[in-house]
Design a protein around this motif. Structure first.
Motif, short mmCIF file in Angstrom:
data_model
loop_
_atom_site.label_atom_id
_atom_site.label_comp_id
_atom_site.label_asym_id
_atom_site.label_seq_id
_atom_site.Cartn_x
_atom_site.Cartn_y
_atom_site.Cartn_z
N TYR A 133 0.80 -1.23 0.00
CA TYR A 133 0.00 0.00 0.00
C TYR A 133 0.83 1.28 0.00
CZ TYR A 133 -3.99 -2.98 1.25
OH TYR A 133 -4.97 -3.94 1.26
N GLY A 134 2.09 1.21 0.48
CA GLY A 134 2.91 2.40 0.53
C GLY A 134 3.19 2.87 1.94
N GLU A 135 3.25 4.17 2.12
CA GLU A 135 3.64 4.76 3.39
C GLU A 135 2.41 5.07 4.24
OE1 GLU A 135 6.12 8.68 5.06
OE2 GLU A 135 5.98 8.25 2.89
N GLU A 136 2.40 4.51 5.44
CA GLU A 136 1.30 4.78 6.36
C GLU A 136 1.28 6.27 6.69
OE1 GLU A 136 -0.50 3.41 10.72
OE2 GLU A 136 1.44 2.62 10.05
N GLY A 137 0.09 6.88 6.65
CA GLY A 137 -0.04 8.30 6.89
C GLY A 137 0.04 9.14 5.64
#
Length: 488
Positions: free
Chosen positions: A353-357
């Motif tokens: 999904y990528g970077e949290e936040g």
């Protein structure tokens, strides 16, 4: 692996590794160590996607903080855009550029092993991938063996083939189409004739490779062409010219009939891309993909019906692999990283999904942690990285699609040729020429332009002149040896 037995099983001579020379993988960071006192080494992973993520620096920083403490690894990613992939990847392999891990598929796996590009990881897997071995069935390792050795880590995902007929739900309801019982091609003709007349459109709208799913029941043996294979359930292992087999030949006759009746779009043979809307088509996937993917992509509600068995073969498993460079200085660390990416949900989500936040947030849905995607900016391709089964579902996923895919894998019928790879060394030239002959004819025969009664004999005559019989004989000899060894 849980009591793995790696056996050559009658394959031809083991392919030689280590032929490439040059600099190795990435260097370790000088004086770097984690809180455990372990040296932190830096690995380079080359993969495919939509190019480098815009927030790569902040994302990789968080990834490296996490994996540095877990396994003493820092990572550098090179995400090559789809359109540049084949060329860029081939340059990386052929010029021996430094990397540690690289994504690939069955299309290049064997050729690269012959070049000595990849490390033999057979004896490193048990110690460095314990958790992954508990997750993934043993037979998936069997599917990536070449000469009794393992050179790639498969992504345990939709690693078997399940085909589904996809119908526009509105048409099904309007004309009361019994779609669940219309999974044989020849039975579709009366319905398609009716839809053609009623809607003045093409019920079968295809591009130049046609309804290629007809070949999925034939294991291509690693030969790289649809016209050579062994039927997945043929215990005798008869190598055949697939175009002459009754099921394939009947399908080709049906395509010709459809073309003559205007059921197939007349420009199909020259199209390299299909269209968004289809009254009917066949695709590989799983049932709930009708709701989560196929329907939304088409902008219509769809209904689906499974076509044939779910099949597990070398080709299906080799659709997503990650290999370690023969020159990597840290093959054990590479495997430990791939093990963690596959089995640690926190890290798996960071890749998927990528970077949290930034790209996503965790949310609570009825007491279950799920993912809310903040945007669609993440450019890495999730299927290239590892398993689907440790990914946190998104908040809108009301169907257990990961569970559905896993169940299909577990019920899959294994090809009789699982674990066999055709060593084409003695017939490389003949096979290459035969592939080219098939490709010259493929679009017209697969879209029904040519009558198979005329064109199949013509294709076979050209193939024979190019050495097709030698290819068939070489394949049959190796298949017979493989099956004989399995009986021991």
């Amino acid at each position: 692996m849980k009591t793995r037995k790696i056996i050559a099983l009658g394959l031809a001579a083991v392919m030689t590794a280590g032929m490439l020379t040059g600099c190795g993988g990435s260097e370790s960071k000088e004086n770097a160590s984690n809180d455990k006192g372990e040296e932190v080494v830096t690995l380079k992973w080359v993969t495919i996607g939509n190019g480098m993520p815009s927030n790569y620096d902040s994302w990789i920083g968080k990834v490296n903080d996490y994996i540095g403490e877990k396994i003493g690894v820092n990572l550098e990613m090179e995400v090559i855009p789809w359109g540049d992939w084949d060329n860029r990847r081939n340059i990386t392999i052929s010029t021996n550029e430094p990397y540690d891990i690289i994504f690939g598929t069955g299309n290049n796996y064997i050729a690269d092993i012959k070049l000595g590009a990849y490390a033999d990881i057979t004896d490193l897997i048990d110690e460095n991938m314990k958790e992954f071995n508990e997750l993934m069935p043993e037979k998936y390792w069997e599917a990536v063996q070449v000469g009794g050795k393992i050179y790639g880590v498969p992504s345990y995902k939709d690693s078997s083939i399940s085909n589904y007929a996809i119908w526009d739900k509105e048409l099904v309801e309007e004309y009361d189409i019994d779609y669940k019982n219309l999974t044989d091609l020849e039975n579709l003709t009366p319905v398609f004739e009716m839809l053609k007349k009623e809607k003045n459109d093409y019920p079968v709208y295809i591009k130049n490779d046609g309804v290629y799913s007809i070949f999925d029941v034939y294991d291509q043996l690693g030969g790289g062409t649809q016209i050579l294979g062994v039927r997945y359930d043929d215990q005798e292992g008869r190598v055949c010219f697939t175009l002459e087999e009754p099921d394939i030949y009947a399908a080709l006759e049906t395509f010709y009939d459809w073309n003559q009746k205007g059921i197939i779009n007349p420009d199909a043979a020259t199209l390299t891309e299909g269209r968004v809307y289809n009254m009917w088509r066949i695709a590989q996937g799983w049932e709930s993909a009708g709701v989560t993917s196929w329907g939304p992509q088409m902008g219509k509600d769809v209904v689906v019906a499974k076509v044939g068995d779910t099949i597990l073969s070398n080709e299906t498993v080799r659709g997503s692999l990650n290999m370690i460079s023969a020159n990597s200085k840290y093959p054990e660390k590479c495997l430990q990283l791939l093990n963690l990416v596959n089995t640690d949900t926190t890290l798996r989500d960071m890749f998927y999904y990528g970077e949290e936040g930034v790209n996503f947030e965790y949310v609570d849905v009825d007491g279950t942690q799920k993912v809310h995607k903040n945007n669609e900016d993440w450019s890495m391709a999730g299927y290239t990285q590892g398993t689907f089964f440790t990914v946190t579902p998104i908040e809108t996923d009301t169907n257990d699609q990961w569970g559905e895919i896993r169940a299909l894998n577990e019920q899959a019928v294994s090809s009789v040729m699982l674990g066999f790879t055709f060593d084409t060394t003695e017939v490389n030239d003949q096979l290459a020429n035969c592939r080219e002959i098939w490709l010259r004819y493929r679009s017209e025969i697969m879209t029904g332009v040519k009558d198979p009664a005329e064109v199949v004999p013509q294709i076979k005559e050209e193939l024979m002149q190019a050495g097709w019989q030698e290819v068939m004989d070489a394949a049959q000899k190796q298949v017979d040896e493989f099956l004989a060894a399995k009986q021991k």
